[in-house]
Structures are given as C-alpha cells and as structure tokens.
Design a protein around this motif. Structure first.
Motif, PDB file in Angstrom:
ATOM      1  N   TYR A 169      18.325 -13.861  -5.496  1.00 19.19           N
ATOM      2  CA  TYR A 169      18.413 -15.213  -6.066  1.00 19.19           C
ATOM      3  C   TYR A 169      17.229 -15.478  -6.972  1.00 19.19           C
ATOM      4  CZ  TYR A 169      22.017 -15.839  -2.550  1.00 19.19           C
ATOM      5  OH  TYR A 169      23.143 -15.703  -1.797  1.00 19.19           O
ATOM      6  N   PRO A 170      17.265 -14.936  -8.197  1.00 25.65           N
ATOM      7  CA  PRO A 170      16.106 -15.105  -9.080  1.00 25.65           C
ATOM      8  C   PRO A 170      15.840 -16.569  -9.429  1.00 25.65           C
ATOM      9  CG  PRO A 170      17.930 -14.040 -10.225  1.00 25.65           C
ATOM     10  CD  PRO A 170      18.324 -14.124  -8.790  1.00 25.65           C
ATOM     11  N   GLU A 171      16.879 -17.432  -9.313  1.00 25.57           N
ATOM     12  CA  GLU A 171      16.671 -18.831  -9.703  1.00 25.57           C
ATOM     13  C   GLU A 171      15.889 -19.610  -8.643  1.00 25.57           C
ATOM     14  OE1 GLU A 171      19.443 -17.348  -8.882  1.00 25.57           O
ATOM     15  OE2 GLU A 171      20.614 -18.589  -7.500  1.00 25.57           O
ATOM     16  N   ILE A 172      15.807 -19.054  -7.414  1.00 30.36           N
ATOM     17  CA  ILE A 172      15.019 -19.710  -6.371  1.00 30.36           C
ATOM     18  C   ILE A 172      13.621 -19.102  -6.371  1.00 30.36           C
ATOM     19  CG2 ILE A 172      14.831 -20.175  -3.887  1.00 30.36           C
ATOM     20  CD1 ILE A 172      17.879 -19.913  -3.737  1.00 30.36           C
ATOM     21  N   LYS A 173      12.603 -19.958  -6.452  1.00 27.26           N
ATOM     22  CA  LYS A 173      11.219 -19.461  -6.466  1.00 27.26           C
ATOM     23  C   LYS A 173      10.819 -19.119  -5.035  1.00 27.26           C
ATOM     24  CE  LYS A 173      10.095 -20.461 -10.865  1.00 27.26           C
ATOM     25  NZ  LYS A 173      10.093 -21.857 -11.321  1.00 27.26           N
ATOM     26  N   THR A 174      11.009 -17.873  -4.663  1.00 30.04           N
ATOM     27  CA  THR A 174      10.688 -17.447  -3.306  1.00 30.04           C
ATOM     28  C   THR A 174       9.327 -16.765  -3.277  1.00 30.04           C
ATOM     29  OG1 THR A 174      13.019 -17.104  -2.864  1.00 30.04           O
ATOM     30  CG2 THR A 174      11.476 -16.045  -1.355  1.00 30.04           C
ATOM     31  N   ALA A 175       8.450 -17.218  -2.383  1.00 32.69           N
ATOM     32  CA  ALA A 175       7.147 -16.571  -2.209  1.00 32.69           C
ATOM     33  C   ALA A 175       7.037 -16.109  -0.761  1.00 32.69           C
ATOM     34  CB  ALA A 175       6.014 -17.525  -2.543  1.00 32.69           C
ATOM     35  N   ILE A 176       6.796 -14.824  -0.578  1.00 39.85           N
ATOM     36  CA  ILE A 176       6.588 -14.295   0.767  1.00 39.85           C
ATOM     37  C   ILE A 176       5.096 -14.062   0.906  1.00 39.85           C
ATOM     38  CG2 ILE A 176       7.114 -12.383   2.323  1.00 39.85           C
ATOM     39  CD1 ILE A 176       9.695 -12.094   0.447  1.00 39.85           C
ATOM     40  N   LEU A 177       4.469 -14.828   1.780  1.00 40.72           N
ATOM     41  CA  LEU A 177       3.020 -14.720   1.943  1.00 40.72           C
ATOM     42  C   LEU A 177       2.710 -13.849   3.159  1.00 40.72           C
ATOM     43  CD1 LEU A 177       1.817 -18.371   1.238  1.00 40.72           C
ATOM     44  CD2 LEU A 177       2.465 -16.567  -0.360  1.00 40.72           C
ATOM     45  N   ARG A 178       1.779 -12.931   2.969  1.00 47.27           N
ATOM     46  CA  ARG A 178       1.360 -12.060   4.069  1.00 47.27           C
ATOM     47  C   ARG A 178      -0.121 -12.281   4.332  1.00 47.27           C
ATOM     48  NH1 ARG A 178       4.213  -6.697   1.587  1.00 47.27           N
ATOM     49  NH2 ARG A 178       6.373  -7.233   2.073  1.00 47.27           N
ATOM     50  N   PRO A 179      -0.453 -13.373   5.044  1.00 43.45           N
ATOM     51  CA  PRO A 179      -1.873 -13.629   5.293  1.00 43.45           C
ATOM     52  C   PRO A 179      -2.457 -12.660   6.313  1.00 43.45           C
ATOM     53  CG  PRO A 179      -0.531 -15.258   6.417  1.00 43.45           C
ATOM     54  CD  PRO A 179       0.412 -14.396   5.631  1.00 43.45           C
ATOM     55  N   VAL A 180      -3.767 -12.460   6.229  1.00 46.32           N
ATOM     56  CA  VAL A 180      -4.478 -11.601   7.186  1.00 46.32           C
ATOM     57  C   VAL A 180      -4.693 -12.387   8.483  1.00 46.32           C
ATOM     58  CG1 VAL A 180      -5.515 -10.244   5.368  1.00 46.32           C
ATOM     59  CG2 VAL A 180      -6.710 -12.262   6.214  1.00 46.32           C
ATOM     60  N   ASN A 181      -5.437 -11.812   9.426  1.00 40.62           N
ATOM     61  CA  ASN A 181      -5.675 -12.445  10.729  1.00 40.62           C
ATOM     62  C   ASN A 181      -6.125 -13.902  10.568  1.00 40.62           C
ATOM     63  OD1 ASN A 181      -5.389  -9.990  12.394  1.00 40.62           O
ATOM     64  ND2 ASN A 181      -7.125  -9.330  11.134  1.00 40.62           N
ATOM     65  N   THR A 182      -5.326 -14.825  11.104  1.00 45.51           N
ATOM     66  CA  THR A 182      -5.604 -16.242  10.918  1.00 45.51           C
ATOM     67  C   THR A 182      -6.280 -16.801  12.160  1.00 45.51           C
ATOM     68  OG1 THR A 182      -3.650 -16.362   9.544  1.00 45.51           O
ATOM     69  CG2 THR A 182      -4.569 -18.443  10.297  1.00 45.51           C
ATOM     70  N   LEU A 183      -7.405 -17.483  11.956  1.00 44.38           N
ATOM     71  CA  LEU A 183      -8.132 -18.092  13.068  1.00 44.38           C
ATOM     72  C   LEU A 183      -8.375 -19.557  12.759  1.00 44.38           C
ATOM     73  CD1 LEU A 183     -10.919 -15.429  13.795  1.00 44.38           C
ATOM     74  CD2 LEU A 183      -8.770 -15.747  15.023  1.00 44.38           C
ATOM     75  N   GLY A 184      -8.583 -20.352  13.826  1.00 44.02           N
ATOM     76  CA  GLY A 184      -8.886 -21.765  13.647  1.00 44.02           C
ATOM     77  C   GLY A 184      -8.675 -22.531  14.933  1.00 44.02           C
ATOM     78  N   HIS A 185      -8.878 -23.874  14.868  1.00 44.87           N
ATOM     79  CA  HIS A 185      -8.753 -24.713  16.068  1.00 44.87           C
ATOM     80  C   HIS A 185      -7.312 -24.856  16.519  1.00 44.87           C
ATOM     81  CE1 HIS A 185     -12.876 -26.025  16.146  1.00 44.87           C
ATOM     82  NE2 HIS A 185     -12.821 -26.345  14.870  1.00 44.87           N
ATOM     83  N   TYR A 186      -6.394 -24.932  15.571  1.00 46.55           N
ATOM     84  CA  TYR A 186      -5.024 -25.334  15.886  1.00 46.55           C
ATOM     85  C   TYR A 186      -4.058 -24.176  16.045  1.00 46.55           C
ATOM     86  CZ  TYR A 186      -6.941 -29.794  14.523  1.00 46.55           C
ATOM     87  OH  TYR A 186      -7.727 -30.895  14.462  1.00 46.55           O
ATOM     88  N   VAL A 187      -4.300 -23.113  15.280  1.00 43.85           N
ATOM     89  CA  VAL A 187      -3.338 -22.012  15.270  1.00 43.85           C
ATOM     90  C   VAL A 187      -3.480 -21.161  16.526  1.00 43.85           C
ATOM     91  CG1 VAL A 187      -2.848 -19.815  14.140  1.00 43.85           C
ATOM     92  CG2 VAL A 187      -3.085 -21.882  12.792  1.00 43.85           C
ATOM     93  N   HIS A 188      -2.370 -20.904  17.176  1.00 51.94           N
ATOM     94  CA  HIS A 188      -2.405 -20.008  18.332  1.00 51.94           C
ATOM     95  C   HIS A 188      -1.957 -18.638  17.885  1.00 51.94           C
ATOM     96  CE1 HIS A 188      -3.219 -23.184  21.135  1.00 51.94           C
ATOM     97  NE2 HIS A 188      -2.347 -23.920  20.495  1.00 51.94           N
ATOM     98  N   SER A 189      -2.799 -17.944  17.132  1.00 54.46           N
ATOM     99  CA  SER A 189      -2.399 -16.619  16.658  1.00 54.46           C
ATOM    100  C   SER A 189      -2.680 -15.593  17.753  1.00 54.46           C
ATOM    101  CB  SER A 189      -3.157 -16.260  15.384  1.00 54.46           C
ATOM    102  OG  SER A 189      -4.536 -16.188  15.641  1.00 54.46           O
TER     103      SER A 189
END
Lengths: 318, 301
Positions: A169-189
C-alpha cells in the motif's frame, strides 16, 4: 502540557489517531505527546484508569472482530500500533494470536477504512543476537532472531507482515520503527525488568555492547514519524552503547556471571516451572551484540535523542 | 572468577611487575600514549564498537614487553602514517599473529599521534569466552564489511592481512614470498576513499619456522592449520615460545587508489597486484638490509 479536558487541537485539523496498546506505559506517553496534533482514541486489553478526558479509551482484545467497529466509528486517519505481548507470562498460543492475528486484522482495517498514516513499534531485537552481527546493522540486515530465540518468532513475523503491508500500500505512509532497548519509569520492557533485578545473571566471559533509549525519546520518535509522514523501516537509536556490565552497574544492580552451560540448563528449567521470566534463548542477548545503525531515521525525521545514557540508567532505577 | 576478580588479579600482577623500574617506565609510557589516542569516547569511556582505552595499559603491557625486550622491534617510516582513516595492509607469517600484535604496539608506542589499529576478527572469535571481551576492549571488531566501512568512515585505522591464513601458516621454505591477496580490502579502501598503508614485517618468518602443516589434524581439530615447527608440538607448550628474533616493521608511503568498490574483479585485481608488489619490494629491501648485518646474526640482532 495541556490540562485534562481542554479541547484537542486535533479536532481542528481533523486528524484522528488510534493507538493500540494505549494503556501500557509507552502508549500513555505517546498519547500525551501527540495530543496537540491529533484527536486521540485508543484500544487496549486493560483499562487506563484516569486517562485524560480528551482521549477515548476502548477496552478490547485485538483478536476480537469488534476492532472493526472501532475503525467504523472512530474513522482514524492515523494508527499507532503498539499492542504486542512481549513478555512470556502468557500462553504462547495467546501470545501468537494477539501479536500476529491481531496485527493482520489491524492492517486489513487500516487498508479498508482509509488510514493514511501508520506507525508500528517493532524492536531492534528482530535482528537477533548473533556472533557474526555487524556492530551497526542497517535496516537491510536479515531478521535472524528466530534462529536462536524461537519464542519471539512472532515479533519478527509481525515486523515482516508490516513490511509487506508497507510495500503493498504505497499510498499509506507506513513507518516500522525498531527502537533499541527502551528504559524509563513507565515502560515495562523485558530489558527493564532484567536490569531492575538486584543481582543480574550474566554469562561468564561475555559482555556485549548494548544500546539504550529513553521511553520519552521513543514517544518523540513515534510523534516525529507521524508528523513527517515517514515511510519505510527505521532503526531508532538513543545516545549510544555501553557493555551490558556497565548498564547493570549503572542501573544499581550487581552482575552475577554464570557459566553458559549451567545458565542454559538452569534457566530453561526455571522458565518451564514459571520461576524465571525469560526462556533460555534470551541468553544470546547477554552474549552477542544486537546493535543497530539509527542514521536513516535521523535523516528522515531530524530526530535527536534528548536523554543521555546517564539519564536513561537513572530513570531505570526504582 | 568474575570479570571484577580478573581485573584485580591483573592489576595486582601489574603492580608486582612494576617493581622492576624498566617495566614501571614502560607502563607509564603506555598510559601517557593511550591518553592521547584520537578515538572519540562516550561518557563511560567506550567507543561505539566497545573499545575501552582504560583497559589498554593493562592488556598492552605484555605485548609492549615482548616488543621492547624479546623481539626488540625496530620501526622504519612510521612518521609516514596519514592522519585520519587508513587501511594498514601487511604480510602475515609466523603461525601465531605476533606480527599483528607488534604493528598494534608500534602504532601506540611510536606513532605521532598514537593510533589504535583495529583488527578484523574471524566470525568465531566472539564465541570464545573472555577472549571476545578482551579483543573488543582492545578495539577489535568482527570482520564484516559493514564494520570495516563504519570504522574507516569514523576516521579509524583498520588493519588487514590480505594473505589471511594462507600467509600465517606458510612453511619456512616459502618464507617472505607473499601468497595471493584477497580482493576485499581493496574494495573497502576504494569505497571509503581510505589510503592504504603498506607494511612489511621482517622477523616473523623466523619466530617459529614451520616444517610441515598436518592438514588432516587441522581438519580434525577444526583449526585453520596444524603446523609442525622446530619446537612444536614435540616440546609441548614450551614449543609455543617463539624464537627471540629481531623484528623490523617497515611502514611505506600511503597509497591512494581511484575507482569504485564494486568494480569488476579484474579491475580490482590489478590494483591489488600493485599493493602486493609494493609490499613484496619493501620485504625484499628489508631482507637485503638484514643480510648486510650477517646471514644468521641479522636474524637475531
């Protein structure tokens, strides 16, 4: 920051955003971050107690057909997909269904109901931790995780499904994000839970480089991908990399190196008994680097991570 | 033994060794030189590939002692090293890669400014416990194309031995005759517009003269070669000690090539041949010089 109940600006621009997995730590941060740009609605298996009033939250399992009703009524112009089961507490069957079948349905509705922008939050784990990995793998590197870590094969499958959607579907702007190890107060990674242990098991004689990113920077990256209408697959990297041992000490833990043959046996037994949160396939991530090149995303969106490695480790401590 | 124990053990060993004034001086010299390495580090003292100069003095002291007192290495033309990115290309010999160790040590102890030269490790190196961590902290990376390109683009110095195992495991009768070169290093140099620094090492061929290579045993042990030298394997572990030959390391004028990394093999091959001929000429000149000091004495003094 806007006060709860204030009208969303998104109402004026007519852009409506649907966030799946909105009640999770990362979902909440993203919902708050993009409130200025979009009228936000979300779905999650769990309720979000005390969510801002300008956000509508639907409690729903992604495997249910009712998801289609939400697309009919909310008519989202953009979708952020984060509703993945990444932990191993759930039945593998359920996990696979939520991740793979859920994503399949979602993609179908995105195509049917005229969604114009889609951001999927995959992760850099999909490349897998292998001894022959380059240090800075680009988005073209093969998704090898299932070779050594079959328990997370569904996450690689989701990533592949979304890539196929991106090209179909080239007309849909699809972004697949591959973030590295995510840390923080809220995220339960998964990695966050690992680093929060007081005594952190590591593999004797190994100390791979690991990249980290703060949860707020991930939320920023999702917002930028939406704003820029980025299309493609992107690694999302933070301020840099340190060896695992440094990350453990900086997060307040003590590394406990275990010889690999013992670790493999002990962890697989404990995991089967439900006493240990990760299958033994995870061991490779404590041996080999799975580090990625984030230049493509920075060039496409101008993203710059705000949080330093020190900030990130400080936020991961209790 | 956990890494922290290993660290205190090596530190204690070093303190003990530093009772010898010459060793203490050498340790101070390494410290001072490592501080001046131009590599960019993050707030924890690591570069993006896991290089950690803070541990280099500890890991390099042994190599530096071999360099000064066992092989008494003499460098020639090290002032020719260009600033910034470079691909160091050298002959490879001697059954164990002491030549690489000596080039690395020379570039830290003698180059101005000191440079860390990044080795491209075989794919199985990351699977060896402890060794993988030591190699990474010393600046080595897995030898993938991407790693090499990234390092050169970050203005680092990378070392390649285009003869590979063919070179290091050659027999004594084939000494100082360069084996065929691979093409990969030239493609990388062209792609990153990195100058090639030809290096000739003299002495490595005599450190452990190999009489034969037992191929079936090598296959059985999954090793690239199983050499039989004058002392190995019949003298056991003692047989692994290299002869105290005199090393000479010649750094040549940097070579700049024009072209594309993805040119055809034939085009790349001609450039590779130029580099190979240059190194062979440097080796031959070095051998001539050595012969003037005596055909046997020159090898050791």
């Amino acid at each position: 920051m806007r006060e709860a109940g204030e009208p969303a600006l998104g109402a004026a621009t007519g852009e409506r955003l649907l966030i799946t997995g909105i009640a999770g730590g990362q979902g909440r941060l993203i919902a708050r971050r993009v409130g200025d740009l979009f009228e936000v609605a979300g779905v999650d298996r769990l309720p979000w107690e005390g969510h801002p009033r300008y956000i509508r939250v639907h409690v729903l399992d992604l495997r249910r057909r009712k998801l289609e009703d939400i697309f009919r009524t909310e008519r989202p112009t953009a979708v952020v997909h984060l509703a993945f089961v990444r932990h191993f507490g759930a039945d593998p069957q359920v996990r696979h269904e939520v991740n793979v079948v859920g994503t399949k349905h979602l993609l179908e509705y995105c195509a049917t109901y005229g969604v114009r922008r889609l951001v999927v939050l995959s992760s850099a784990y999909v490349y897998g931790a292998l001894p022959e990995n380059s240090h800075y793998m680009t988005e073209d590197a093969p998704l090898n995780v299932s070779r050594t870590y079959p328990e997370v094969r569904d996450l690689a499958e989701v990533d592949t499904l979304c890539s196929a959607f991106l090209w179909r579907y080239p007309e849909i702007k699809t972004a697949i994000l591959r973030p590295v190890n995510t840390l923080g107060h809220y995220v339960h990674s998964t990695v966050g839970r690992y680093l929060k242990l007081d005594y952190v098991p590591t593999i004797l004689g190994f100390d791979p480089m690991m990249q980290f990113i703060h949860e707020d920077d991930v939320a920023e990256a999702v917002a930028l991908a939406l704003e820029a209408g980025a299309r493609g697959v992107f690694n999302v990297t933070g301020p840099g990399a340190v060896p695992l041992g440094v990350a453990i000490r900086e997060s307040g833990g003590t590394p406990v190196p275990i010889p690999e043959p013992i670790a493999r046996i002990v962890f697989s037994v404990l995991f089967r008994l439900g006493l240990h949160p990760f299958p033994s396939g995870a061991i490779d991530f404590a041996k080999y680097a799975c580090t990625v090149d984030g230049r493509r995303f920075r060039a496409a969106t101008g993203f710059v991570p705000l949080f330093t490695l020190r900030d990130i480790f400080a936020s991961a401590q209790q | 033994m956990c890494p922290a124990d290993l660290k205190t053990t090596t530190t204690r060993l070093m303190d003990w060794m530093k009772a010898v004034p010459a060793i203490a001086d050498l340790a101070t010299e390494i410290d001072e030189r490592v501080r001046r390495l131009p590599t960019k580090l993050n707030e924890y003292g690591f570069d993006p590939w896991g290089f950690h100069p803070a541990v280099v003095p500890r890991l390099l002291l042994g190599a530096a002692l071999l360099y000064r007192y066992w092989f008494r290495v003499q460098t020639h033309g090290i002032e020719r090293l260009p600033a910034g990115r470079m691909l160091v290309v050298a002959n490879h010999a001697g059954q164990v890669p002491i030549d690489g160790m000596m080039i690395t040590t020379a570039m830290i102890l003698e180059a101005e400014p000191p440079r860390i030269v990044r080795a491209m490790a075989d794919y199985w190196v990351p699977t060896i416990p402890f060794v993988n961590v030591m190699m990474a902290r010393m600046g080595s990376v897995v030898g993938t194309r991407e790693n090499c390109v990234d390092l050169l683009e970050a203005e680092e110095a990378v070392i390649a031995f285009p003869e590979g195992t063919r070179g290091i495991s050659k027999l004594f009768k084939e000494r100082y005759k360069l084996k065929e070169f691979g093409l990969g290093f030239m493609r990388l140099a062209l792609e990153t517009r990195a100058p090639l620094v030809p290096v000739a090492v003299i002495g490595s061929e005599e450190q452990a003269p190999a009489i034969a290579n037992v191929r079936w045993l090598a296959r059985l042990l999954r090793m690239p070669a199983f050499p039989v030298t004058l002392t190995w394997p019949h003298l056991g572990l003692v047989g692994l000690i290299p002869f105290p030959v005199k090393y000479h390391v010649y750094f040549g004028e940097p070579m700049y090539f024009d072209g594309h990394g993805n040119d055809e093999d034939e085009v790349i091959g001609r450039k590779v041949e130029q580099a190979r001929e240059r190194i062979q000429a440097m080796i031959d000149a070095g051998l001539d010089e050595r012969r003037q000091r005596g055909s046997i004495a020159g090898i050791f003094f």
